[in-house]
Design an enzyme around this catalytic site. Structure first.
Site, PDB file in Angstrom:
ATOM      1  N   HIS A   1     -25.754 -51.045  50.480  1.00 39.17           N
ATOM      2  CA  HIS A   1     -25.940 -52.036  49.423  1.00 39.17           C
ATOM      3  C   HIS A   1     -27.390 -52.043  48.905  1.00 39.17           C
ATOM      4  O   HIS A   1     -28.326 -51.627  49.589  1.00 39.17           O
ATOM      5  CB  HIS A   1     -25.585 -53.435  49.933  1.00 39.17           C
ATOM      6  CG  HIS A   1     -26.443 -53.891  51.080  1.00 39.17           C
ATOM      7  ND1 HIS A   1     -27.711 -54.408  50.903  1.00 39.17           N
ATOM      8  CD2 HIS A   1     -26.229 -53.888  52.417  1.00 39.17           C
ATOM      9  CE1 HIS A   1     -28.230 -54.724  52.072  1.00 39.17           C
ATOM     10  NE2 HIS A   1     -27.347 -54.406  53.012  1.00 39.17           N
TER      11      HIS A   1
ATOM     12  N   ARG B   1     -23.093 -58.791  49.564  1.00 40.93           N
ATOM     13  CA  ARG B   1     -24.076 -57.816  49.063  1.00 40.93           C
ATOM     14  C   ARG B   1     -23.467 -56.420  48.910  1.00 40.93           C
ATOM     15  O   ARG B   1     -23.821 -55.687  47.982  1.00 40.93           O
ATOM     16  CB  ARG B   1     -25.314 -57.784  49.961  1.00 40.93           C
ATOM     17  CG  ARG B   1     -25.067 -57.485  51.434  1.00 40.93           C
ATOM     18  CD  ARG B   1     -26.305 -57.860  52.251  1.00 40.93           C
ATOM     19  NE  ARG B   1     -26.231 -57.512  53.661  1.00 40.93           N
ATOM     20  CZ  ARG B   1     -25.685 -58.280  54.598  1.00 40.93           C
ATOM     21  NH1 ARG B   1     -25.125 -59.439  54.277  1.00 40.93           N
ATOM     22  NH2 ARG B   1     -25.707 -57.902  55.871  1.00 40.93           N
TER      23      ARG B   1
ATOM     24  N   GLU C   1     -22.094 -55.230  58.403  1.00 39.22           N
ATOM     25  CA  GLU C   1     -23.345 -54.898  59.074  1.00 39.22           C
ATOM     26  C   GLU C   1     -23.247 -55.247  60.559  1.00 39.22           C
ATOM     27  O   GLU C   1     -22.400 -56.047  60.982  1.00 39.22           O
ATOM     28  CB  GLU C   1     -24.496 -55.673  58.412  1.00 39.22           C
ATOM     29  CG  GLU C   1     -25.872 -55.502  59.030  1.00 39.22           C
ATOM     30  CD  GLU C   1     -26.364 -54.060  59.060  1.00 39.22           C
ATOM     31  OE1 GLU C   1     -25.744 -53.246  59.787  1.00 39.22           O
ATOM     32  OE2 GLU C   1     -27.361 -53.750  58.407  1.00 39.22           O
TER      33      GLU C   1
ATOM     34  N   HIS D   1     -23.295 -51.021  54.841  1.00 46.78           N
ATOM     35  CA  HIS D   1     -24.569 -51.535  55.343  1.00 46.78           C
ATOM     36  C   HIS D   1     -25.314 -50.477  56.155  1.00 46.78           C
ATOM     37  O   HIS D   1     -24.714 -49.491  56.597  1.00 46.78           O
ATOM     38  CB  HIS D   1     -24.306 -52.768  56.205  1.00 46.78           C
ATOM     39  CG  HIS D   1     -23.514 -53.807  55.490  1.00 46.78           C
ATOM     40  ND1 HIS D   1     -24.088 -54.846  54.794  1.00 46.78           N
ATOM     41  CD2 HIS D   1     -22.167 -53.953  55.321  1.00 46.78           C
ATOM     42  CE1 HIS D   1     -23.149 -55.582  54.229  1.00 46.78           C
ATOM     43  NE2 HIS D   1     -21.969 -55.062  54.544  1.00 46.78           N
TER      44      HIS D   1
END
Length: 206
Positions: free
Chosen positions: A10, A61, A88, A158
């Protein structure tokens, strides 16, 4: 086979900008992050890539980054699969803390171990090994079959979930993966062999 698998971290998030541990917390992109995502889409479009299906995490995100990339490509209508298996790494008790404050609280060496060791998690959180334990089965079950079926796939996720995946694709050791840092908004383009191994890899940069 040699179909395309593209991995993109991202764009810069609000908490990246503030130097905070983020993990499963859900800040959105900064203006810079929006620009990075759009630029990733522009780079992919310039090189002629198009996708049949997209995967992303359950976090804003990554989803926002993917939507901006697909906008640039004119591909907002392709199927998009969201799953927290691609989230993440969970930073546990570190989430929301400024990285400098965390070093002051626990010591620079301890925080470095939590951030950079392969299998030592922060309190209440995940190690990279733990992250890989959820990312890789999901990849094998859901993403790789799409590529093997002849589809071009993009994954927006991520730093650590993609590091776990790159560790497998690039055949990196637990020591080698710790040295790998992924830039925000930078596409990694893989072409895969029939057995799922990487035939080639390149990074798209402006």
């Amino acid at each position: 086979m040699n179909n395309v698998l593209v991995l993109v971290r991202h764009g810069e998030s609000e908490w990246n900008k503030l130097n905070l541990f983020t993990g499963w917390r859900d800040p959105d992109l900064t203006e810079k992050g929006i620009d990075e995502a759009r630029q990733a889409g522009e780079l992919l479009k310039k090189d002629g890539y198009a996708f049949d299906i997209a995967f992303t995490s359950a976090l804003t995100r990554a989803q926002h980054t993917l939507s901006l990339i697909l906008d640039e490509l004119g591909q907002r209508t392709i199927p998009v699969v969201e799953n927290q298996a691609l989230n993440e790494r969970d930073y546990g008790d570190l989430a929301g803390l400024n990285k400098d404050d965390a070093r002051a609280k626990w010591g620079e060496e301890q925080v470095h171990i939590w951030r950079r060791s392969y299998d030592i998690p922060p309190p209440g959180g995940e190690s990279l090994k733990d992250t890989a334990a959820r990312v890789l089965p999901y990849y094998e079950a859901e993403i790789l079959p799409q590529v093997k079926a002849g589809r071009n796939v993009i994954v927006a996720a991520h730093g650590n979930s993609l590091r776990a995946l790159i560790m497998k694709l690039d055949g990196l050791s637990t020591e080698e993966i710790l040295k790998l840092n992924l830039a925000t908004g930078e596409p990694y383009v893989y072409r895969l062999n029939p057995d799922g191994s990487a035939a080639s890899k390149k990074t798209l940069t402006a």
